[in-house]
Write a protein that holds these residues in place. Structure first.
Motif, PDB file in Angstrom:
ATOM      1  N   VAL A  96       0.821  -1.219   0.000  1.00 13.52           N
ATOM      2  CA  VAL A  96       0.000   0.000   0.000  1.00 13.52           C
ATOM      3  C   VAL A  96       0.856   1.270   0.000  1.00 13.52           C
ATOM      4  N   PRO A 145      -4.583  -5.682   2.313  1.00 16.69           N
ATOM      5  CA  PRO A 145      -5.110  -4.517   3.049  1.00 16.69           C
ATOM      6  C   PRO A 145      -5.797  -3.501   2.136  1.00 16.69           C
ATOM      7  N   ARG A 147      -8.653  -2.106   2.444  1.00 14.45           N
ATOM      8  CA  ARG A 147      -9.302  -1.002   3.168  1.00 14.45           C
ATOM      9  C   ARG A 147      -8.324   0.143   3.411  1.00 14.45           C
ATOM     10  N   ASP A 148      -7.072  -0.189   3.673  1.00 11.54           N
ATOM     11  CA  ASP A 148      -6.060   0.855   3.845  1.00 11.54           C
ATOM     12  C   ASP A 148      -5.846   1.621   2.553  1.00 11.54           C
ATOM     13  N   ALA A 151      -8.837   3.875   1.942  1.00  6.25           N
ATOM     14  CA  ALA A 151      -8.777   5.059   2.794  1.00  6.25           C
ATOM     15  C   ALA A 151      -7.782   6.080   2.255  1.00  6.25           C
ATOM     16  N   ALA A 152      -6.637   5.601   1.778  1.00  7.59           N
ATOM     17  CA  ALA A 152      -5.621   6.515   1.240  1.00  7.59           C
ATOM     18  C   ALA A 152      -6.133   7.223  -0.007  1.00  7.59           C
TER      19      ALA A 152
END
Length: 321
Positions: A96, A145, A147-148, A151-152
């Motif tokens: 990520v 990940p 979801r990370d 969000a970013a």
């Protein structure tokens, strides 16, 4: 006539040497020969000014891919009005930060995205012959990940179009958008966005990761002007004068990358993608690429006919018991 064993041995050695050279070229040279494609598509409402759209897909990023990351950062120099990301950004649990840093300049621009299977699950080793069987069993690795990453992206202003319809204005162009989750994993729920997009929009734009015909048909029936997708890697391993061997979905080989028409009124663009699975790090006759789409106004008569036909189709469906 007896066969000369030395001749057979030399032939076998020559074939093995050629194969080794081919694998070396595909894995060390072409896989890193990043290319920008430029395409003009007449899909906007008559009288509209042009719109520069950067379409990226299938980064399949791992933390150590510095060359790819630097190339992605330099795409901001194109000054696109809008960035579209059609998924499969990740190939590693710790990728990520690498994706976000590589896309950092582009995240300052208007952007839309949907995710693909390799945002949700890590790639795993596969028998390449399975790709020739369209109904082969899907094998997924450990969860990633996503979801990370989401969000970013959203914190920087990009819009997640997963089962969402969203209207926006970019460079004076009114855009009605809708997207679905990855059809490759059968996560798509088109009914959540079904229906005609905003009729006063200058562009009706659909997003999906995998260009499955069942989803493309729904976008076309609802009157979308343009649908963007990725997933196919352009075939990844192609044969000169023949093209892609497989598309890894139900899409036919002739549409494996680039622009084409879907149905009577909808344009399709499939990105050949920028990366590969770390378990299949090869490209042959199919360089990794991003595409700068210059969207321009469609001819007035064609545009009016397309929208009238789309409205008629939608009205007919709404009257069906």
């Amino acid at each position: 006539m007896p066969v000369n064993r030395n001749v057979l041995k030399r032939a076998a050695q020559g074939a093995a040497g050629a194969a080794a050279l081919g694998v070396g070229y595909a894995s060390l040279v072409e896989r890193n020969a990043f290319t920008l494609r430029e395409t003009t598509m007449p899909v906007l409402a008559p009288g509209s000014s042009s719109l520069r759209v950067l379409h990226i897909s299938d980064l399949h990023m791992t933390p150590g891919q510095r060359l790819k990351q630097q190339w992605l950062r330099e795409l901001d120099r194109l000054e696109p009005d809008l960035v579209i990301n059609t998924g499969d950004n990740l190939s590693h649990q710790r990728a990520v930060p690498a994706v976000v840093q590589a896309l950092d300049p582009l995240l300052a621009r208007p952007g839309l995205f949907v995710f693909g299977s390799n945002d949700y699950f890590a790639p795993v080793p596969k028998n390449p012959l399975k790709y020739f069987k369209k109904d082969h069993k899907r094998v997924m690795g450990d969860p990633l990940p996503w979801r990370d990453l989401r969000a970013a992206f959203t914190e920087r202003g990009w819009h997640d179009l997963t089962h969402v319809r969203h209207d926006l204005e970019v460079a004076g162009i009114r855009i009605a958008t809708g997207g679905v989750d990855d059809p490759h994993l059968k996560r798509d729920r088109y009914d959540t966005i079904a229906g005609a997009p905003n009729p006063v929009a200058d562009l009706r734009l659909g997003l999906t990761h995998s260009p499955e015909p069942r989803v493309l048909d729904r976008f076309a029936e609802d009157g979308y002007d343009l649908v963007l997708a990725g997933h196919t890697h352009g075939g990844q391993l192609c044969v000169p004068f023949y093209g892609a061997l497989v598309t890894n979905c139900e899409l036919d080989r002739s549409r494996v990358k680039g622009p084409s028409k879907w149905g009577a009124h909808t344009q399709l663009h499939v990105s050949a993608g920028i990366g590969t699975s770390p378990w299949a790090p090869y490209r042959f006759c199919c360089r990794p690429e991003a595409t700068l789409l210059t969207l321009v106004a469609a001819p007035p008569r064609k545009h009016a006919a397309d929208r009238e036909a789309s409205s008629t189709d939608i009205a007919a469906r709404s009257e069906t018991p």
